[in-house]
Structures are given as C-alpha cells and as structure tokens.
Design a protein around this motif. Structure first.
Motif, PDB file in Angstrom:
ATOM      1  N   TYR A  30       0.819  -1.209   0.000  1.00  0.00           N
ATOM      2  CA  TYR A  30       0.000   0.000   0.000  1.00  0.00           C
ATOM      3  C   TYR A  30       0.853   1.259   0.000  1.00  0.00           C
ATOM      4  CZ  TYR A  30      -3.464  -3.439   1.419  1.00  0.00           C
ATOM      5  OH  TYR A  30      -4.261  -4.541   1.457  1.00  0.00           O
ATOM      6  N   LEU A  31       0.315   2.304  -0.577  1.00  0.00           N
ATOM      7  CA  LEU A  31       0.925   3.626  -0.499  1.00  0.00           C
ATOM      8  C   LEU A  31       0.707   4.189   0.902  1.00  0.00           C
ATOM      9  CD1 LEU A  31      -0.448   4.949  -3.892  1.00  0.00           C
ATOM     10  CD2 LEU A  31       1.981   4.608  -3.371  1.00  0.00           C
ATOM     11  N   PRO A  32       1.614   5.042   1.388  1.00  0.00           N
ATOM     12  CA  PRO A  32       1.423   5.620   2.722  1.00  0.00           C
ATOM     13  C   PRO A  32       0.065   6.300   2.894  1.00  0.00           C
ATOM     14  CG  PRO A  32       3.642   6.051   1.956  1.00  0.00           C
ATOM     15  CD  PRO A  32       2.910   5.423   0.801  1.00  0.00           C
ATOM     16  N   ALA A  33      -0.401   6.961   1.843  1.00  0.00           N
ATOM     17  CA  ALA A  33      -1.671   7.681   1.937  1.00  0.00           C
ATOM     18  C   ALA A  33      -2.863   6.749   2.124  1.00  0.00           C
ATOM     19  CB  ALA A  33      -1.883   8.543   0.694  1.00  0.00           C
ATOM     20  N   GLN A  34      -2.693   5.487   1.777  1.00  0.00           N
ATOM     21  CA  GLN A  34      -3.798   4.531   1.944  1.00  0.00           C
ATOM     22  C   GLN A  34      -3.968   4.090   3.394  1.00  0.00           C
ATOM     23  OE1 GLN A  34      -2.136   2.027  -1.226  1.00  0.00           O
ATOM     24  NE2 GLN A  34      -4.087   2.152  -2.299  1.00  0.00           N
ATOM     25  N   ASN A  35      -2.952   4.350   4.211  1.00  0.00           N
ATOM     26  CA  ASN A  35      -3.019   4.067   5.652  1.00  0.00           C
ATOM     27  C   ASN A  35      -3.437   2.619   5.940  1.00  0.00           C
ATOM     28  OD1 ASN A  35      -2.603   4.928   8.308  1.00  0.00           O
ATOM     29  ND2 ASN A  35      -4.779   5.367   8.603  1.00  0.00           N
ATOM     30  N   ARG A  36      -2.865   1.702   5.195  1.00  0.00           N
ATOM     31  CA  ARG A  36      -3.080   0.277   5.423  1.00  0.00           C
ATOM     32  C   ARG A  36      -1.722  -0.401   5.530  1.00  0.00           C
ATOM     33  NH1 ARG A  36      -7.657  -2.003   1.341  1.00  0.00           N
ATOM     34  NH2 ARG A  36      -7.107  -3.901   2.490  1.00  0.00           N
ATOM     35  N   PHE A  37      -1.688  -1.501   6.252  1.00  0.00           N
ATOM     36  CA  PHE A  37      -0.419  -2.145   6.565  1.00  0.00           C
ATOM     37  C   PHE A  37      -0.491  -3.605   6.152  1.00  0.00           C
ATOM     38  CE2 PHE A  37      -1.236   1.417   9.331  1.00  0.00           C
ATOM     39  CZ  PHE A  37      -0.100   2.180   9.123  1.00  0.00           C
ATOM     40  N   ALA A  38       0.233  -3.916   5.078  1.00  0.00           N
ATOM     41  CA  ALA A  38       0.066  -5.196   4.397  1.00  0.00           C
ATOM     42  C   ALA A  38       0.377  -6.397   5.286  1.00  0.00           C
ATOM     43  CB  ALA A  38       0.929  -5.219   3.138  1.00  0.00           C
ATOM     44  N   LYS A  39       1.502  -6.371   5.974  1.00  0.00           N
ATOM     45  CA  LYS A  39       1.880  -7.544   6.783  1.00  0.00           C
ATOM     46  C   LYS A  39       0.892  -7.765   7.924  1.00  0.00           C
ATOM     47  CE  LYS A  39       4.437 -11.034   7.972  1.00  0.00           C
ATOM     48  NZ  LYS A  39       5.786 -10.884   8.566  1.00  0.00           N
ATOM     49  N   ALA A  40       0.462  -6.686   8.575  1.00  0.00           N
ATOM     50  CA  ALA A  40      -0.510  -6.819   9.656  1.00  0.00           C
ATOM     51  C   ALA A  40      -1.834  -7.372   9.134  1.00  0.00           C
ATOM     52  CB  ALA A  40      -0.732  -5.464  10.330  1.00  0.00           C
ATOM     53  N   GLU A  41      -2.266  -6.920   7.959  1.00  0.00           N
ATOM     54  CA  GLU A  41      -3.508  -7.433   7.376  1.00  0.00           C
ATOM     55  C   GLU A  41      -3.369  -8.904   7.025  1.00  0.00           C
ATOM     56  OE1 GLU A  41      -5.151  -5.140   4.213  1.00  0.00           O
ATOM     57  OE2 GLU A  41      -5.163  -3.263   5.361  1.00  0.00           O
ATOM     58  N   TYR A  42      -2.198  -9.285   6.509  1.00  0.00           N
ATOM     59  CA  TYR A  42      -1.946 -10.699   6.194  1.00  0.00           C
ATOM     60  C   TYR A  42      -2.106 -11.552   7.446  1.00  0.00           C
ATOM     61  CZ  TYR A  42       0.858 -14.921   5.493  1.00  0.00           C
ATOM     62  OH  TYR A  42       1.290 -16.228   5.462  1.00  0.00           O
ATOM     63  N   GLU A  43      -1.532 -11.117   8.549  1.00  0.00           N
ATOM     64  CA  GLU A  43      -1.597 -11.905   9.778  1.00  0.00           C
ATOM     65  C   GLU A  43      -3.009 -11.949  10.347  1.00  0.00           C
ATOM     66  OE1 GLU A  43       1.440 -10.487  12.415  1.00  0.00           O
ATOM     67  OE2 GLU A  43       3.065 -11.149  11.085  1.00  0.00           O
ATOM     68  N   THR A  44      -3.797 -10.913  10.069  1.00  0.00           N
ATOM     69  CA  THR A  44      -5.189 -10.899  10.521  1.00  0.00           C
ATOM     70  C   THR A  44      -6.050 -11.872   9.727  1.00  0.00           C
ATOM     71  OG1 THR A  44      -4.984  -8.604  11.240  1.00  0.00           O
ATOM     72  CG2 THR A  44      -7.212  -9.415  10.833  1.00  0.00           C
ATOM     73  N   GLY A  45      -5.715 -12.039   8.450  1.00  0.00           N
ATOM     74  CA  GLY A  45      -6.477 -12.975   7.623  1.00  0.00           C
ATOM     75  C   GLY A  45      -5.939 -13.063   6.219  1.00  0.00           C
ATOM     76  N   HIS A  46      -5.768 -14.300   5.728  1.00  0.00           N
ATOM     77  CA  HIS A  46      -5.274 -14.503   4.364  1.00  0.00           C
ATOM     78  C   HIS A  46      -5.814 -15.820   3.812  1.00  0.00           C
ATOM     79  CE1 HIS A  46      -2.103 -16.120   7.138  1.00  0.00           C
ATOM     80  NE2 HIS A  46      -2.224 -17.166   6.354  1.00  0.00           N
ATOM     81  N   VAL A  47      -5.635 -16.011   2.514  1.00  0.00           N
ATOM     82  CA  VAL A  47      -6.023 -17.272   1.889  1.00  0.00           C
ATOM     83  C   VAL A  47      -5.214 -18.398   2.552  1.00  0.00           C
ATOM     84  CG1 VAL A  47      -6.019 -18.604  -0.250  1.00  0.00           C
ATOM     85  CG2 VAL A  47      -6.605 -16.167  -0.304  1.00  0.00           C
TER      86      VAL A  47
END
Length: 285
Positions: A30-47
């Motif tokens: 994600y871009l900084p302006a999107q204010n999302r955090f890829a690794k944290a989201e992955y750990e919260t839920g992924h395929v």
C-alpha cells in the motif's frame, strides 16, 4: 467466452488449496496515503496456505530507488525461503483487488516461472465468496526456485532514454491523470512533476472494474479511448514500477507479448536532472 489464462477465480483456487505444486502469494502493498499495513492485514487474515511477499524487501539492496528488481540470485533466495518453486503454479493476490499483485505476477514471470496467475478480484473477492480464511504469520517450508531471467522484461534508464528520444516504443504511464499532466505534485520528495515526452496516460484504475481486470472487449475500448494501440510494442511505467504491471497484465491479456516494464519508472526519471519532462494531458489520436 475465452478464459483469461493469467487469472484464476476464487472458486477455482479454493478447489486446489493444499495441493502439491500450488503456491499462493499475498502480494499486498500500500501507499502511505492509503493508511493500510500489508503484513498486519496478512496476519489478521489470508487465503489458507498463502505466504507474504514483502515488496519493499524483495528488491535490489544496492539501489536507492523503491522496488528495484533484484538480481536473479536474490530473488531466488527470497522466494525460495517462502516455499515457492519456479515449477509451481503460483497464484498472487492483493488486499485491494487489483493493485499490487500484478507487479509480483510480473516479477515471477521475469525470473522464469511459467504458470503465474492473479486471483480475480483479490482477497476481497475471496472473502465475498465466503471462502475459508487463515490467520497468523505462516511458517513456509523452504523450496528451490531456479531463476531463468528474461533480460527483455525490464527496461533500465539508459535504454529508456533511447526509447524516449527515438519514440521507438509506445510508452504507457499508469499514474493518475493529474500526476501525469504535472497538475499534482509527486508524493516522493525531489521528484519533478510531469511525464516523459511522447508518453500516453493510461491510469491503471481505468483498466479495472470493482477490483477486477475488465473484460478483453472493455480493455480494448479503454485503450482506444486513451489513443493507445494495445497491440504495439510498449513500455509500461508508473510511480515506482508497481501499478505499471496492471497495464502490462492488460496488454498481455489482449495478446501483446511485446510489453516491457520500466523498472525505475517516474521516481527514477523525474529525479534525474537531465531527463526531459513534459506537462499537460496530451492529445488523444
């Protein structure tokens, strides 16, 4: 309707979960302006079974530019540690739908993987289909990735200068129209606003619909409206080489096998002091 060989549906992926020779890669970024955090989201839920591909880490460590393509050896080491083999069927996805996954799709193919797909609609489509989700950091078993580098996949700055000077290839810029035109500042400090002389603007979002790549018919219409011939040999570019790959995916979907990606993209071109820069939205012919 002919199925896109570069996409796989959530249901079709669900049918092969856990099968030997299938690797699933969460390529969210994600871009900084999107204010999302890829690794944290992955750990919260992924395929289930997916591994996390860090696009800020699988890079050339010697480059000051973001997302510079690493050497074949570095790439092989990084993805081998994730348990991905070059002989696998590799499925990549992202948390937006179609944003950062095509960059990793392009990288795997640039290093010789033969069967690489993008999950149609990404993780949002997976969730919308009420398919199983796994949590946690994951613990992949290492594999061997034998790279077979495609020297023509990426365009580097010296060649890009020649292409722009000669107008020898169609240059397609995936950034938003206001950044392409130089009407909005670049998000990275020290990068000039505008575009390469002769480039055509093809904002990547115009190639998508509801987080999915448009149909082949709709893609052709979108390219035509932008004054672009999708069958011509082309170089794709964007801010740092990520969303340029969405345009590359669209071109390949339409059968264009002469598409290349300018790896340094506008961050490199706009940072140099001696590269020509134009502003304005450009004409559509």
């Amino acid at each position: 309707m002919t199925q896109n060989p570069f996409l796989i549906s959530p249901r079709d992926l669900a049918a092969v979960l856990g099968r030997d020779g299938v690797s699933i890669v969460d390529a969210s970024w994600y871009l900084p302006a999107q204010n999302r955090f890829a690794k944290a989201e992955y750990e919260t839920g992924h395929v289930p079974g997916a591994v996390f591909f860090d696009q800020d880490a699988v890079v050339d460590p010697a480059s000051s530019l973001p997302h510079t393509l690493p050497s074949p050896e570095v790439f092989a080491e990084k993805v081998g540690a994730l348990g991905v083999s070059d002989t696998d069927t590799i499925v990549v996805y992202d948390g937006i739908g179609l944003f950062s996954a095509p960059r990793v799709w392009w990288m795997f193919r640039a290093f010789g993987a033969k069967d690489v797909r993008v999950l149609d609609g990404g993780f949002p489509a997976w969730q919308a289909a009420a398919l199983p989700v796994e949590t946690g950091a994951g613990a992949p078993s290492p594999a061997t990735f034998t790279p077979h580098s495609d020297a023509e996949a990426a365009v580097l700055l010296p060649e890009m200068r020649e292409i722009v000077a000669a107008g020898s290839l169609q240059v397609l810029d995936a950034r938003p129209a206001d950044r392409f035109a130089g009407e909005a500042p670049e998000p990275r400090p020290g990068v000039r606003a505008g575009h390469m002389p002769g480039a055509r603007n093809m904002p990547f979002l115009e190639l998508t619909e509801n987080g999915r790549l448009k149909s082949a018919e709709a893609l052709r219409k979108t390219f035509a409206e932008a004054g672009i011939d999708p069958d011509r040999p082309s170089v794709t570019s964007c801010g740092s080489g990520v969303t340029a790959a969405v345009v590359s995916l669209a071109l390949e979907t339409l059968g264009n096998r002469s598409s290349r990606l300018y790896d340094g993209s506008w961050t490199e071109w706009g940072s140099a002091e001696d590269t020509p820069v134009e502003t304005g939205r450009g004409a559509k012919t």
